[in-house]
Design a protein around this motif. Structure first.
Motif, PDB file in Angstrom:
ATOM      1  N   GLY A  54       0.851  -1.190   0.000  1.00 37.61           N
ATOM      2  CA  GLY A  54       0.000   0.000   0.000  1.00 37.61           C
ATOM      3  C   GLY A  54       0.883   1.235   0.000  1.00 37.61           C
ATOM      4  N   ALA A  56       1.155   4.959   0.736  1.00 36.80           N
ATOM      5  CA  ALA A  56       0.421   6.013   1.434  1.00 36.80           C
ATOM      6  C   ALA A  56       0.392   7.243   0.533  1.00 36.80           C
ATOM      7  CB  ALA A  56       1.103   6.320   2.761  1.00 36.80           C
ATOM      8  N   LEU A  86      -3.222   4.088  -0.821  1.00 35.17           N
ATOM      9  CA  LEU A  86      -3.971   4.140   0.434  1.00 35.17           C
ATOM     10  C   LEU A  86      -3.952   5.586   0.934  1.00 35.17           C
ATOM     11  CD1 LEU A  86      -5.260   2.903   2.954  1.00 35.17           C
ATOM     12  CD2 LEU A  86      -3.000   2.117   3.674  1.00 35.17           C
ATOM     13  N   LEU A 151      -3.759   4.670   8.866  1.00 35.02           N
ATOM     14  CA  LEU A 151      -3.026   3.983   7.796  1.00 35.02           C
ATOM     15  C   LEU A 151      -2.975   2.484   8.073  1.00 35.02           C
ATOM     16  CD1 LEU A 151       0.089   6.121   6.825  1.00 35.02           C
ATOM     17  CD2 LEU A 151      -1.761   5.395   5.331  1.00 35.02           C
ATOM     18  N   ASP A 152      -2.738   2.134   9.338  1.00 35.98           N
ATOM     19  CA  ASP A 152      -2.706   0.711   9.681  1.00 35.98           C
ATOM     20  C   ASP A 152      -4.064   0.060   9.429  1.00 35.98           C
ATOM     21  OD1 ASP A 152      -0.175  -0.181  10.474  1.00 35.98           O
ATOM     22  OD2 ASP A 152      -0.294   1.078  12.250  1.00 35.98           O
ATOM     23  N   ALA A 155      -4.622  -0.338   5.801  1.00 27.76           N
ATOM     24  CA  ALA A 155      -3.770  -1.394   5.244  1.00 27.76           C
ATOM     25  C   ALA A 155      -4.351  -2.764   5.578  1.00 27.76           C
ATOM     26  CB  ALA A 155      -2.360  -1.259   5.803  1.00 27.76           C
ATOM     27  N   VAL A 160      -2.893  -5.541   2.723  1.00 31.04           N
ATOM     28  CA  VAL A 160      -1.553  -5.418   2.141  1.00 31.04           C
ATOM     29  C   VAL A 160      -0.511  -5.940   3.135  1.00 31.04           C
ATOM     30  CG1 VAL A 160      -2.043  -3.507   0.573  1.00 31.04           C
ATOM     31  CG2 VAL A 160      -1.310  -3.007   2.908  1.00 31.04           C
ATOM     32  N   LYS A 162       2.610  -4.659   3.302  1.00 30.43           N
ATOM     33  CA  LYS A 162       3.456  -3.538   3.722  1.00 30.43           C
ATOM     34  C   LYS A 162       2.850  -2.214   3.308  1.00 30.43           C
ATOM     35  CE  LYS A 162       7.759  -5.807   4.004  1.00 30.43           C
ATOM     36  NZ  LYS A 162       8.708  -6.535   3.206  1.00 30.43           N
ATOM     37  N   ILE A 163       3.287  -1.175   4.018  1.00 28.08           N
ATOM     38  CA  ILE A 163       2.912   0.184   3.613  1.00 28.08           C
ATOM     39  C   ILE A 163       4.216   0.888   3.260  1.00 28.08           C
ATOM     40  CG2 ILE A 163       1.938   2.388   4.382  1.00 28.08           C
ATOM     41  CD1 ILE A 163       0.499   0.896   6.616  1.00 28.08           C
ATOM     42  N   THR A 165       5.779   4.773   2.628  1.00 30.10           N
ATOM     43  CA  THR A 165       5.428   6.188   2.796  1.00 30.10           C
ATOM     44  C   THR A 165       6.445   7.063   2.054  1.00 30.10           C
ATOM     45  OG1 THR A 165       6.725   6.351   4.829  1.00 30.10           O
ATOM     46  CG2 THR A 165       4.398   5.799   5.086  1.00 30.10           C
ATOM     47  N   VAL A 204       1.011  -2.908  10.486  1.00 28.59           N
ATOM     48  CA  VAL A 204       1.555  -3.372   9.216  1.00 28.59           C
ATOM     49  C   VAL A 204       2.960  -2.774   9.057  1.00 28.59           C
ATOM     50  CG1 VAL A 204       1.120  -3.385   6.724  1.00 28.59           C
ATOM     51  CG2 VAL A 204      -0.799  -3.416   8.318  1.00 28.59           C
ATOM     52  N   ARG A 206       6.176  -0.890   7.827  1.00 25.38           N
ATOM     53  CA  ARG A 206       6.269   0.292   6.953  1.00 25.38           C
ATOM     54  C   ARG A 206       7.674   0.466   6.438  1.00 25.38           C
ATOM     55  NH1 ARG A 206       2.461   4.907   9.403  1.00 25.38           N
ATOM     56  NH2 ARG A 206       0.823   3.461   9.956  1.00 25.38           N
TER      57      ARG A 206
END
Ligand code: SF4
Ligand code: ZN
Length: 343
Positions: A54, A56, A86, A151-152, A155, A160, A162-163, A165, A204, A206
């Motif tokens: 994902g 951000a 996301l 965000l978590d 996600a 997902v 991973k995120i 950023t 998740v 990051r």
């Protein structure tokens, strides 16, 4: 006299790279910028084939460049990633509603799925309503804490792995300086990490693929690639403390461009003496999110908003956590102190 590109020696240079001082043509700059991000991704082993990631996306320059470069590199080097956008809607009229329109256009341009989570649906409060209650001094504390969790949660909804950023080198260096100035050892130790491999459930992992990309180069890349991004500042953006760190860093950069990387490297190489007390990570008794206290910061801030006691989550009020959890009323004196908005 026109300057030749120092890399290909064929075309005319159109820019001087802020990071290295090299004069480059457009194509050589794109290549150098993208390759450095690829190197960052590969050397830190940020992703594994088959993962869903994902991105951000706020519609701003950093996340727009991140989405663009991730898509380019995923195809060029067959990372095998499933990319998604996301976004968090903080509920800021005249700012986020407009920038989300940019994200929606990016979604079409990059053909990526998009999920938007809003503070209103997650917390029952928009930033517009929060600012009405808390004023313009601590609003970014609420916003930052809520965004992290939002965000978590987004996600997790998107499932997902991973995120990633859009934090860039300037952001990381600023954060190092701020944590030094505040003496925040726990954050100082964490803030230069390129990825968080949280084993905590509900969080998740990051990562920051743009960790070594200079902000000035991100702007140049977005400009020369004609990327569609939103460049207006948040209407509630006082965040004075970060502003000072930013100005200081920009001054240093103008004298010596490597200052940004130097500050990051200093942060990366700091080690904390044994025996220094660190917060112990646990989980929030109310929502289950990671927390070093009984209640996570978001739950305390939310409780403060819902009870009309906005100061509850600002500063250290851990002693109230038990009372909040057992739903005991506060004394009149305690309430009076927590109600004041002149903080
Ligand atoms: Fe939120 Fe503050 Fe950023 Fe505005 S400037 S989006 S209020 S953290
Ligand atoms: Zn919580």
């Amino acid at each position: 006299m026109p300057v030749q590109c120092s890399s290909c020696s064929e075309k005319r240079a159109v820019l001087k790279r802020p990071k290295t001082g090299h004069s480059l043509c457009k194509e050589c700059f794109f290549w150098a910028f993208e390759e450095e991000i690829h190197q960052t991704i590969v050397s830190a082993k940020l992703f594994k084939p088959g993962e869903s990631v994902g991105i951000a996306a706020s519609g701003g320059k950093d996340s727009t460049v991140l989405a663009h470069v991730m898509k380019v590199l995923n195809e060029r080097y067959s990372y095998g990633l499933e990319l998604m956008l996301l976004s968090v809607d903080e509920g800021i009229t005249g700012y986020r509603d407009d920038s989300l329109e940019t994200v929606k256009r990016n979604q079409q341009q990059y053909e990526l799925p998009l999920k938007i989570v809003s503070y209103e649906e997650l917390y029952g409060w928009t930033m517009d309503a929060i600012v009405k209650q808390v004023g313009l001094k601590n609003n970014c504390t609420f916003c930052g804490v809520f965004r992290r969790q939002a965000l978590d949660r987004g996600a997790i909804m998107l499932k997902v792995d991973k995120i990633c950023t859009g934090h860039n080198a300037d952001d990381v260096a600023e954060t190092v300086l701020m944590n030094v100035l505040r003496g925040d050892i726990a954050r100082l130790r964490r803030c230069t990490a390129i990825s968080t491999d949280s084993e905590n459930e509900g969080v998740v992992p990051r990562c920051k693929p743009l960790k070594y990309a200079y902000e000035k180069e991100i702007v140049l890349y977005a400009y020369f690639k004609k990327l569609d991004y939103f460049s207006t500042e948040c209407i509630y953006s006082p965040n004075a403390y970060r502003g000072y760190a930013r100005t200081y860093l920009k001054d240093l950069e103008s004298v010596r461009p490597s200052s940004i990387m130097d500050v990051i490297h200093s942060g990366e190489n700091l080690s904390v003496r044994e025996g220094v007390k660190m917060p112990v990570q646990g989980t929030c008794s109310r929502c289950g999110y990671i927390s070093s206290q009984k209640l996570c910061k978001a739950c305390v801030l939310l409780e403060g908003l819902n009870r009309g006691l906005p100061k509850l989550g600002i500063g250290k009020h851990h002693r109230f956590h038990d009372k909040i959890l057992s739903q005991q009323p506060l004394t009149e004196e305690e309430e009076r102190k927590l109600k004041a908005v002149d903080f």
